[in-house]
Design an enzyme around this catalytic site. Structure first.
Site, PDB file in Angstrom:
ATOM      1  N   LYS A 283     -56.588   1.746   0.917  1.00 28.19           N
ATOM      2  CA  LYS A 283     -55.327   2.296   0.400  1.00 28.19           C
ATOM      3  C   LYS A 283     -54.153   1.332   0.572  1.00 28.19           C
ATOM      4  CE  LYS A 283     -54.762   5.371   4.388  1.00 28.19           C
ATOM      5  NZ  LYS A 283     -55.114   4.302   5.307  1.00 28.19           N
TER       6      LYS A 283
ATOM      7  N   ARG B  97     -63.051  -6.700   8.934  1.00 30.24           N
ATOM      8  CA  ARG B  97     -61.727  -6.996   8.375  1.00 30.24           C
ATOM      9  C   ARG B  97     -60.986  -8.055   9.198  1.00 30.24           C
ATOM     10  NH1 ARG B  97     -57.880  -2.042   7.049  1.00 30.24           N
ATOM     11  NH2 ARG B  97     -58.042  -1.555   9.259  1.00 30.24           N
TER      12      ARG B  97
ATOM     13  N   ARG C 122     -49.756  11.784   7.752  1.00 34.04           N
ATOM     14  CA  ARG C 122     -51.094  11.767   8.321  1.00 34.04           C
ATOM     15  C   ARG C 122     -51.516  13.137   8.850  1.00 34.04           C
ATOM     16  NH1 ARG C 122     -51.657   6.035   9.068  1.00 34.04           N
ATOM     17  NH2 ARG C 122     -53.621   5.387   9.892  1.00 34.04           N
TER      18      ARG C 122
ATOM     19  N   ARG D 159     -60.447   6.769  15.116  1.00 37.13           N
ATOM     20  CA  ARG D 159     -59.509   6.869  13.996  1.00 37.13           C
ATOM     21  C   ARG D 159     -60.122   7.682  12.863  1.00 37.13           C
ATOM     22  NH1 ARG D 159     -58.721   0.824  13.115  1.00 37.13           N
ATOM     23  NH2 ARG D 159     -57.544   1.362  11.255  1.00 37.13           N
TER      24      ARG D 159
ATOM     25  N   ARG E  59     -57.406  -6.947  13.939  1.00 35.22           N
ATOM     26  CA  ARG E  59     -56.504  -5.966  14.537  1.00 35.22           C
ATOM     27  C   ARG E  59     -57.112  -5.417  15.828  1.00 35.22           C
ATOM     28  NH1 ARG E  59     -54.728  -1.905   9.733  1.00 35.22           N
ATOM     29  NH2 ARG E  59     -54.996  -0.471  11.479  1.00 35.22           N
TER      30      ARG E  59
HETATM   31  P1  AMP Z   1     -52.850   1.981   9.678  1.00 38.71           P
HETATM   32  O1  AMP Z   1     -52.371   0.572   9.501  1.00 38.71           O
HETATM   33  O2  AMP Z   1     -52.316   2.912   8.647  1.00 38.71           O
HETATM   34  O3  AMP Z   1     -54.349   2.059   9.853  1.00 38.71           O
HETATM   35  O4  AMP Z   1     -52.210   2.487  11.059  1.00 38.71           O
HETATM   36  C1  AMP Z   1     -52.510   1.862  12.285  1.00 38.71           C
HETATM   37  C2  AMP Z   1     -52.116   2.766  13.428  1.00 38.71           C
HETATM   38  O5  AMP Z   1     -50.692   2.996  13.399  1.00 38.71           O
HETATM   39  C3  AMP Z   1     -52.724   4.154  13.394  1.00 38.71           C
HETATM   40  O6  AMP Z   1     -54.033   4.193  13.950  1.00 38.71           O
HETATM   41  C4  AMP Z   1     -51.719   4.941  14.250  1.00 38.71           C
HETATM   42  O7  AMP Z   1     -51.870   4.652  15.628  1.00 38.71           O
HETATM   43  C5  AMP Z   1     -50.391   4.332  13.801  1.00 38.71           C
HETATM   44  N1  AMP Z   1     -49.852   5.057  12.639  1.00 38.71           N
HETATM   45  C6  AMP Z   1     -49.691   4.597  11.364  1.00 38.71           C
HETATM   46  N2  AMP Z   1     -49.164   5.542  10.571  1.00 38.71           N
HETATM   47  C7  AMP Z   1     -48.973   6.631  11.355  1.00 38.71           C
HETATM   48  C8  AMP Z   1     -48.487   7.931  11.123  1.00 38.71           C
HETATM   49  N3  AMP Z   1     -48.076   8.326   9.914  1.00 38.71           N
HETATM   50  N4  AMP Z   1     -48.445   8.797  12.175  1.00 38.71           N
HETATM   51  C9  AMP Z   1     -48.843   8.434  13.403  1.00 38.71           C
HETATM   52  N5  AMP Z   1     -49.338   7.221  13.690  1.00 38.71           N
HETATM   53  C10 AMP Z   1     -49.411   6.319  12.679  1.00 38.71           C
END
Ligand code: AMP
Length: 215
Positions: free
Chosen positions: A13, A127, A88, A171, A160
């Site tokens: 995404k 990744r 989320r 996750r 990451r």
């Molecule tokens: P992502 O890059 O979207 O996979 O996000 C990486 C991490 O950032 C997630 O596993 C959460 O710990 C935090 N995170 C990102 N977006 C949110 C959100 N909307 N609400 C809470 N935590 C978030």
């Protein structure tokens, strides 16, 4: 146009949302990128968010909601924006609705990328991300031309800290528990897309369904 991308971690995404935003010429807003930036700056929010992120948990709603409200009310969002990683859960989706009402706007479309669990786990495990421009690579299927160097800007690639096997599982579980049901919340404007294809094909389908021409 205001578009949200929904999907499991590793569903692609971020990549698709960024492409679409470029095409629509509106900001690409990724809460994951914003939070990682805060962590690297060791800001108050970054220091608080770090442990939640490393463990694969969600950063507290209150912090993420105020961060996103602040961002989407900036001037450059006036023509719309594309959101990746937010909302989320249902608390966040309701907060977003409220914020949209306050600025007299609404979420126009929600793109949901469908990808089987085994595929997302494989994508995340291999990744690598560019430290500078955040471009994504896959060591098996989309490796960089030079080992550990970004094709686009030449900077170093890294894995990451939340892309470890244990964290990925957590996750994914949180995604199933809290995020997936947002499909129903947004059902009146949902566009479901098969995300288990080449990224160009996925992008094409998204453009067609959104009636956006020439991507
Ligand atoms: P992502 O890059 O979207 O996979 O996000 C990486 C991490 O950032 C997630 O596993 C959460 O710990 C935090 N995170 C990102 N977006 C949110 C959100 N909307 N609400 C809470 N935590 C978030």
């Amino acid at each position: 146009m205001i578009v949200i991308f929904l999907g499991a971690p590793g569903s692609g995404k971020g990549t698709q949302a960024e492409q679409l935003a470029k095409h629509l010429n509106v900001p690409f807003i990724s809460t994951g990128n914003m939070l990682r930036e805060q962590v690297s700056q060791s800001s108050v929010l970054g220091l608080k968010a770090k442990s939640f992120m490393e463990e694969g948990g969600l950063v507290p709603d209150r912090d993420v909601i105020s961060m996103i409200k602040e961002r989407v009310t900036q001037k450059d969002c006036i023509r719309g924006f594309v959101l990746d990683g937010f909302p989320r859960n249902s608390i966040q989706s309701k907060a977003l609705d409220k914020a949209m009402i306050e600025i007299n706007r609404e979420v126009n479309k929600v793109v949901y990328l469908e990808v089987p669990k085994e595929v997302v786990i494989e994508r995340i495990s291999f990744r690598r991300v560019c430290r500078r421009c955040k471009a994504n690579f896959h060591l098996k299927y989309a490796p960089p031309r030079l080992e550990n160097k970004c094709d686009a800007c030449g900077s170093e690639l890294y894995q990451r800290t939340d892309d470890t096997t244990e964290t990925i599982t957590k996750r994914y579980a949180i995604y199933l528990e809290q995020t997936q049901s947002l499909k129903d919340y947004y059902q009146d404007r949902l566009i479901a897309i098969d995300g288990n294809r080449r990224k160009e094909e996925i992008g094409q389908s998204i453009s067609e369904k959104l009636k956006v021409t020439a991507r």
